[in-house]
Design an enzyme around this catalytic site. Sequence first.
Site, PDB file in Angstrom:
ATOM      1  N   HIS A 101      95.589  33.400  47.264  1.00  0.00           N
ATOM      2  CA  HIS A 101      95.472  34.475  48.136  1.00  0.00           C
ATOM      3  C   HIS A 101      96.933  34.615  48.996  1.00  0.00           C
ATOM      4  O   HIS A 101      97.587  35.605  48.951  1.00  0.00           O
ATOM      5  CB  HIS A 101      94.430  34.562  48.878  1.00  0.00           C
ATOM      6  CG  HIS A 101      94.426  35.771  49.728  1.00  0.00           C
ATOM      7  ND1 HIS A 101      93.972  36.876  49.309  1.00  0.00           N
ATOM      8  CD2 HIS A 101      94.677  35.968  51.106  1.00  0.00           C
ATOM      9  CE1 HIS A 101      93.804  37.851  50.383  1.00  0.00           C
ATOM     10  NE2 HIS A 101      94.449  37.324  51.524  1.00  0.00           N
ATOM     11  N   GLU A 102      97.326  33.706  49.849  1.00  0.00           N
ATOM     12  CA  GLU A 102      98.395  33.577  50.603  1.00  0.00           C
ATOM     13  C   GLU A 102      99.656  33.708  50.015  1.00  0.00           C
ATOM     14  O   GLU A 102     100.595  34.407  50.333  1.00  0.00           O
ATOM     15  CB  GLU A 102      98.319  32.375  51.794  1.00  0.00           C
ATOM     16  CG  GLU A 102      97.226  32.262  52.538  1.00  0.00           C
ATOM     17  CD  GLU A 102      96.898  33.421  53.234  1.00  0.00           C
ATOM     18  OE1 GLU A 102      97.872  34.302  53.706  1.00  0.00           O
ATOM     19  OE2 GLU A 102      95.528  33.774  53.623  1.00  0.00           O
ATOM     20  N   HIS A 105     100.293  37.253  49.126  1.00  0.00           N
ATOM     21  CA  HIS A 105     100.970  38.009  50.388  1.00  0.00           C
ATOM     22  C   HIS A 105     102.517  37.837  50.235  1.00  0.00           C
ATOM     23  O   HIS A 105     103.203  38.573  50.603  1.00  0.00           O
ATOM     24  CB  HIS A 105     100.580  37.377  51.798  1.00  0.00           C
ATOM     25  CG  HIS A 105      99.026  38.098  52.047  1.00  0.00           C
ATOM     26  ND1 HIS A 105      98.748  39.212  52.150  1.00  0.00           N
ATOM     27  CD2 HIS A 105      97.962  37.644  52.599  1.00  0.00           C
ATOM     28  CE1 HIS A 105      97.656  39.479  52.318  1.00  0.00           C
ATOM     29  NE2 HIS A 105      96.931  38.534  52.789  1.00  0.00           N
ATOM     30  N   HIS A 109     105.445  40.514  49.977  1.00  0.00           N
ATOM     31  CA  HIS A 109     106.657  40.662  50.863  1.00  0.00           C
ATOM     32  C   HIS A 109     108.098  40.683  49.878  1.00  0.00           C
ATOM     33  O   HIS A 109     108.825  41.489  50.098  1.00  0.00           O
ATOM     34  CB  HIS A 109     106.843  39.407  51.568  1.00  0.00           C
ATOM     35  CG  HIS A 109     107.750  39.404  52.596  1.00  0.00           C
ATOM     36  ND1 HIS A 109     108.375  38.595  53.266  1.00  0.00           N
ATOM     37  CD2 HIS A 109     108.472  40.643  53.392  1.00  0.00           C
ATOM     38  CE1 HIS A 109     109.361  39.089  54.138  1.00  0.00           C
ATOM     39  NE2 HIS A 109     109.387  40.207  54.144  1.00  0.00           N
TER      40      HIS A 109
END
Length: 231
Positions: A101-102, A105, A109
């Site tokens: 999940h991270e 991110h 980006h």
Amino acid sequence: MFYYFDPIYLIFAIPAFLISIFAQIKVQAAFSKYSKMKSFSGMTGAEVAKSILWANGIYDVKVEYVPGLLTDHYDPRFKVLRLSSGVFDSNSIAAIGVAAHEAGHAIQHYERYPWLSLRSAMVPVVNIGSNLAFPLILIGLLFRNGDIFINLGILLFSLAVLFTLITLPVEVNASKRAIQALKLAGVVMPSEEEGVKKVLKAAAMTYVAAVAVAILQLLYYLSLVQRRRDD
């Protein structure tokens, strides 16, 4: 009425408290359950995060350890993906789900995902506004001609509410990217996919709760203003 406890506050505070507690219980229960289940791949959260980043051509993001429970996050300012103790060196189903999940991110980006860009741009204003909102509203309520302070305070807090709303699609999209990346990399077996999804859905509940709490707080501020005008 502004010099003693306002009982009307309980009408908004109690639901907000219950929603927050419910979300926290859900995410902790899901994480605790699937933290005890080891993934078939045997990869740790840190290894999964790096694998996903590299698979997407991202080589300039560091994966670091951060102390605490579920303190995992991606910092776009320094291009650092930080994983907590229960994720960084764990090979559980919960760990690889959170790590993916991270990493999602970080991919957002890298690809300049518009909702993430908008949220990042709002951070400085929201940080200042959320701290100033209530003092400004209170000042406005204490003075007869304080409408300008009240309106400014409500505007600033409304931006904070908008920030929580914008966060939802960012988090949902990161989870979708996580599931897709894990499947493409063959990191999770079909039998493990359900567990990963449950962990991510439980985590998403905390953001839904944040929206609900922010809206309830805004409604309380608006009720203060309305009662002032009725007096």
